[in-house]
Design an enzyme around this catalytic site. Structure first.
Site, PDB file in Angstrom:
ATOM      1  N   LYS A  97       0.931  -1.183   0.082  1.00 19.15           N
ATOM      2  CA  LYS A  97       0.010   0.157  -0.167  1.00 19.15           C
ATOM      3  C   LYS A  97       1.060   1.193   0.024  1.00 19.15           C
ATOM      4  O   LYS A  97       1.746   1.496   0.797  1.00 19.15           O
ATOM      5  CB  LYS A  97      -1.018   0.059   1.237  1.00 19.15           C
ATOM      6  CG  LYS A  97      -2.135  -1.082   1.144  1.00 19.15           C
ATOM      7  CD  LYS A  97      -3.000  -1.020   2.389  1.00 19.15           C
ATOM      8  CE  LYS A  97      -4.118  -1.769   2.122  1.00 19.15           C
ATOM      9  NZ  LYS A  97      -3.756  -3.232   2.085  1.00 19.15           N
ATOM     10  N   ASP A 131      -1.277  -2.298  -4.124  1.00 19.15           N
ATOM     11  CA  ASP A 131      -2.683  -2.313  -3.717  1.00 19.15           C
ATOM     12  C   ASP A 131      -3.530  -0.958  -3.896  1.00 19.15           C
ATOM     13  O   ASP A 131      -2.999   0.161  -3.758  1.00 19.15           O
ATOM     14  CB  ASP A 131      -2.840  -2.494  -2.275  1.00 19.15           C
ATOM     15  CG  ASP A 131      -2.671  -4.116  -2.113  1.00 19.15           C
ATOM     16  OD1 ASP A 131      -2.544  -4.910  -2.969  1.00 19.15           O
ATOM     17  OD2 ASP A 131      -2.460  -4.454  -0.669  1.00 19.15           O
ATOM     18  N   ARG A 179      -4.571  -6.608 -10.547  1.00 19.13           N
ATOM     19  CA  ARG A 179      -5.546  -7.393  -9.902  1.00 19.13           C
ATOM     20  C   ARG A 179      -6.820  -6.635 -10.146  1.00 19.13           C
ATOM     21  O   ARG A 179      -7.130  -5.418  -9.680  1.00 19.13           O
ATOM     22  CB  ARG A 179      -4.840  -7.380  -8.757  1.00 19.13           C
ATOM     23  CG  ARG A 179      -6.139  -8.403  -7.457  1.00 19.13           C
ATOM     24  CD  ARG A 179      -5.713  -7.990  -6.131  1.00 19.13           C
ATOM     25  NE  ARG A 179      -4.278  -8.425  -5.793  1.00 19.13           N
ATOM     26  CZ  ARG A 179      -3.709  -7.842  -4.869  1.00 19.13           C
ATOM     27  NH1 ARG A 179      -3.878  -6.935  -4.168  1.00 19.13           N
ATOM     28  NH2 ARG A 179      -2.393  -8.504  -4.573  1.00 19.13           N
ATOM     29  N   LYS A 182     -13.719  -6.286  -6.968  1.00 15.17           N
ATOM     30  CA  LYS A 182     -15.102  -5.468  -6.894  1.00 15.17           C
ATOM     31  C   LYS A 182     -14.806  -4.264  -6.111  1.00 15.17           C
ATOM     32  O   LYS A 182     -15.266  -3.323  -6.632  1.00 15.17           O
ATOM     33  CB  LYS A 182     -16.150  -6.284  -6.230  1.00 15.17           C
ATOM     34  CG  LYS A 182     -16.539  -7.569  -7.033  1.00 15.17           C
ATOM     35  CD  LYS A 182     -17.646  -8.298  -6.404  1.00 15.17           C
ATOM     36  CE  LYS A 182     -17.925  -9.540  -7.147  1.00 15.17           C
ATOM     37  NZ  LYS A 182     -19.142 -10.309  -6.777  1.00 15.17           N
ATOM     38  N   GLY A 183     -14.002  -4.023  -4.942  1.00 17.95           N
ATOM     39  CA  GLY A 183     -13.728  -3.057  -4.223  1.00 17.95           C
ATOM     40  C   GLY A 183     -14.307  -3.172  -2.613  1.00 17.95           C
ATOM     41  O   GLY A 183     -15.430  -3.706  -2.378  1.00 17.95           O
ATOM     42  N   ALA A 184     -13.624  -2.832  -1.665  1.00 19.57           N
ATOM     43  CA  ALA A 184     -13.766  -2.968  -0.413  1.00 19.57           C
ATOM     44  C   ALA A 184     -14.008  -1.643   0.207  1.00 19.57           C
ATOM     45  O   ALA A 184     -14.425  -1.834   1.587  1.00 19.57           O
ATOM     46  CB  ALA A 184     -12.388  -3.732   0.307  1.00 19.57           C
ATOM     47  N   THR A 221     -11.568 -12.809  -6.677  1.00 16.25           N
ATOM     48  CA  THR A 221     -13.002 -13.148  -6.211  1.00 16.25           C
ATOM     49  C   THR A 221     -13.331 -14.242  -5.493  1.00 16.25           C
ATOM     50  O   THR A 221     -12.626 -15.417  -5.860  1.00 16.25           O
ATOM     51  CB  THR A 221     -13.915 -12.789  -7.488  1.00 16.25           C
ATOM     52  OG1 THR A 221     -15.146 -12.944  -6.857  1.00 16.25           O
ATOM     53  CG2 THR A 221     -13.720 -14.003  -8.430  1.00 16.25           C
ATOM     54  N   HIS A 222     -14.416 -14.418  -4.683  1.00 15.57           N
ATOM     55  CA  HIS A 222     -14.642 -15.671  -4.101  1.00 15.57           C
ATOM     56  C   HIS A 222     -15.951 -15.954  -4.589  1.00 15.57           C
ATOM     57  O   HIS A 222     -16.686 -17.004  -4.189  1.00 15.57           O
ATOM     58  CB  HIS A 222     -14.880 -15.446  -2.654  1.00 15.57           C
ATOM     59  CG  HIS A 222     -13.439 -14.889  -1.935  1.00 15.57           C
ATOM     60  ND1 HIS A 222     -13.714 -13.590  -0.997  1.00 15.57           N
ATOM     61  CD2 HIS A 222     -12.401 -15.419  -1.515  1.00 15.57           C
ATOM     62  CE1 HIS A 222     -12.208 -13.494  -0.770  1.00 15.57           C
ATOM     63  NE2 HIS A 222     -11.547 -14.417  -0.890  1.00 15.57           N
ATOM     64  N   ARG A 283     -12.125  -4.425   7.483  1.00 12.50           N
ATOM     65  CA  ARG A 283     -12.808  -4.351   6.212  1.00 12.50           C
ATOM     66  C   ARG A 283     -13.305  -5.584   5.711  1.00 12.50           C
ATOM     67  O   ARG A 283     -14.074  -5.521   4.930  1.00 12.50           O
ATOM     68  CB  ARG A 283     -11.508  -3.686   5.470  1.00 12.50           C
ATOM     69  CG  ARG A 283     -11.421  -2.103   5.420  1.00 12.50           C
ATOM     70  CD  ARG A 283     -10.459  -1.628   4.333  1.00 12.50           C
ATOM     71  NE  ARG A 283      -9.340  -2.234   4.305  1.00 12.50           N
ATOM     72  CZ  ARG A 283      -8.330  -1.780   5.134  1.00 12.50           C
ATOM     73  NH1 ARG A 283      -8.535  -0.561   5.959  1.00 12.50           N
ATOM     74  NH2 ARG A 283      -7.160  -2.261   5.044  1.00 12.50           N
TER      75      ARG A 283
END
Length: 302
Positions: A97, A131, A179, A182-184, A221-222, A283
């Site tokens: 980051k 990231d 990478r 979707k976004g956190a 993704t999961h 998060r």
């Protein structure tokens, strides 16, 4: 669901709680999602992943960095982690980051720190992923990335599907290893899709665009529906398995991770570790409130 997400996002930004969490150790269920607080314990987890044919991208966790001294210390931790990856001979690379290495202090200072990190990574033939953080840091992060790309080829970043501008950003990054997520974070309606359906649709759209571009694609993704759609798409377009990979977070859907690797797909697990685990964990609870039971079990077992 929205209130729960907002609650945990707010907790993730609480510096007082973050400071306290360093003294708690991996309690409140965080040990299920964070691979230890030191390099040795993290490496044991990475070796187990490698044994299952799974690579790792390692995040030496760190947040709330507002001084050059803190950023320099974080940079040294990242370098130590890269040296450990090389010494342990594990299949892994780094995720970093930019706020951790000084983006909120001084952008040029952050850039210098990243140049040092990437120079050492290049010596070890190691990739470094930058990231993506919240929307306020998006453009500064891309600005640093573009500057680094002038001298380094072993660097990429993250594109978040819930942002309206992501397709345009993808256009400029078509040759870059990315990478896709979707976004956190919680972002306002002016900059981000708000509904799950819209986010999912845009996510699949971005995945398909980048899979057809030259850059390597990490699909993080999961969601088994997204995964199945990707499998179908790559087969239809004769995209070889060395052009993309699936990614999931450490501690999530571990059996599915092993299944995908066993099927011959490249697979990487995002492995966070370190004392500064609190913000990351909050998060993850915001993203997947069903994991609150991990925190509850952690509380009652103490």
């Amino acid at each position: 669901m929205s209130l729960t997400r907002d609650f945990f996002i707010a907790l993730s930004k609480n510096q007082l709680l973050n400071s306290g969490a360093k003294k708690w150790g991996l309690k409140l269920g965080a040990g299920k999602m964070v691979a230890g607080t030191d390099i040795d314990s993290m490496m044991k987890s990475v070796k187990k992943l490698n044994d299952d044919g799974i690579s790792a991208t390692i995040d030496n966790l760190g947040e709330f960095v507002f001084s050059k001294e803190e950023a320099t210390e974080a940079k040294q931790h990242i370098i130590e982690t890269m040296e450990a990856i090389h010494a342990y001979e594990v299949d892994a690379h780094m995720s970093v980051k930019l706020t951790q290495v000084g983006l909120d202090v001084d952008q040029e200072f952050c850039l210098d720190n990243m140049r040092e990190i990437l120079t050492i990574a290049a010596k070890y033939e190691m990739f470094v992923n930058i990231d993506m953080e919240d929307y306020a840091h998006l453009q500064p992060t891309l600005d640093v990335l573009y500057a680094l790309m002038e001298d380094f080829s072993n660097v990429g970043t993250v594109i978040q599907a819930y942002l309206y501008r992501s397709e345009k950003d993808l256009e400029r990054l078509k040759n870059v290893r990315l990478r896709l997520v979707k976004g956190a974070y919680k972002e306002i309606e002016e900059v981000a899709f708000q509904s799950k359906q819209e986010i999912d649709e845009n996510y699949l759209k971005l995945i398909k665009i980048h899979l057809l571009d030259p850059g390597f694609t990490s699909i993080a993704t999961h969601d088994h529906r997204i995964i199945n759609e990707v499998k179908k798409f790559v087969k239809e377009h004769n995209i070889s398995n060395d052009r993309f990979e699936f990614q999931m977070l450490y501690g999530f859907r571990t059996e599915l991770q092993k299944e995908l690797a066993a099927e011959g797909y490249a697979f990487t697990t995002y492995v966070p570790f370190g004392q500064d685990w609190y913000g990351y964990y909050m998060r993850r609870l915001a993203e997947r409130p069903q994991n609150i039971n991990l925190a509850l079990r952690g509380l009652v077992s103490k």
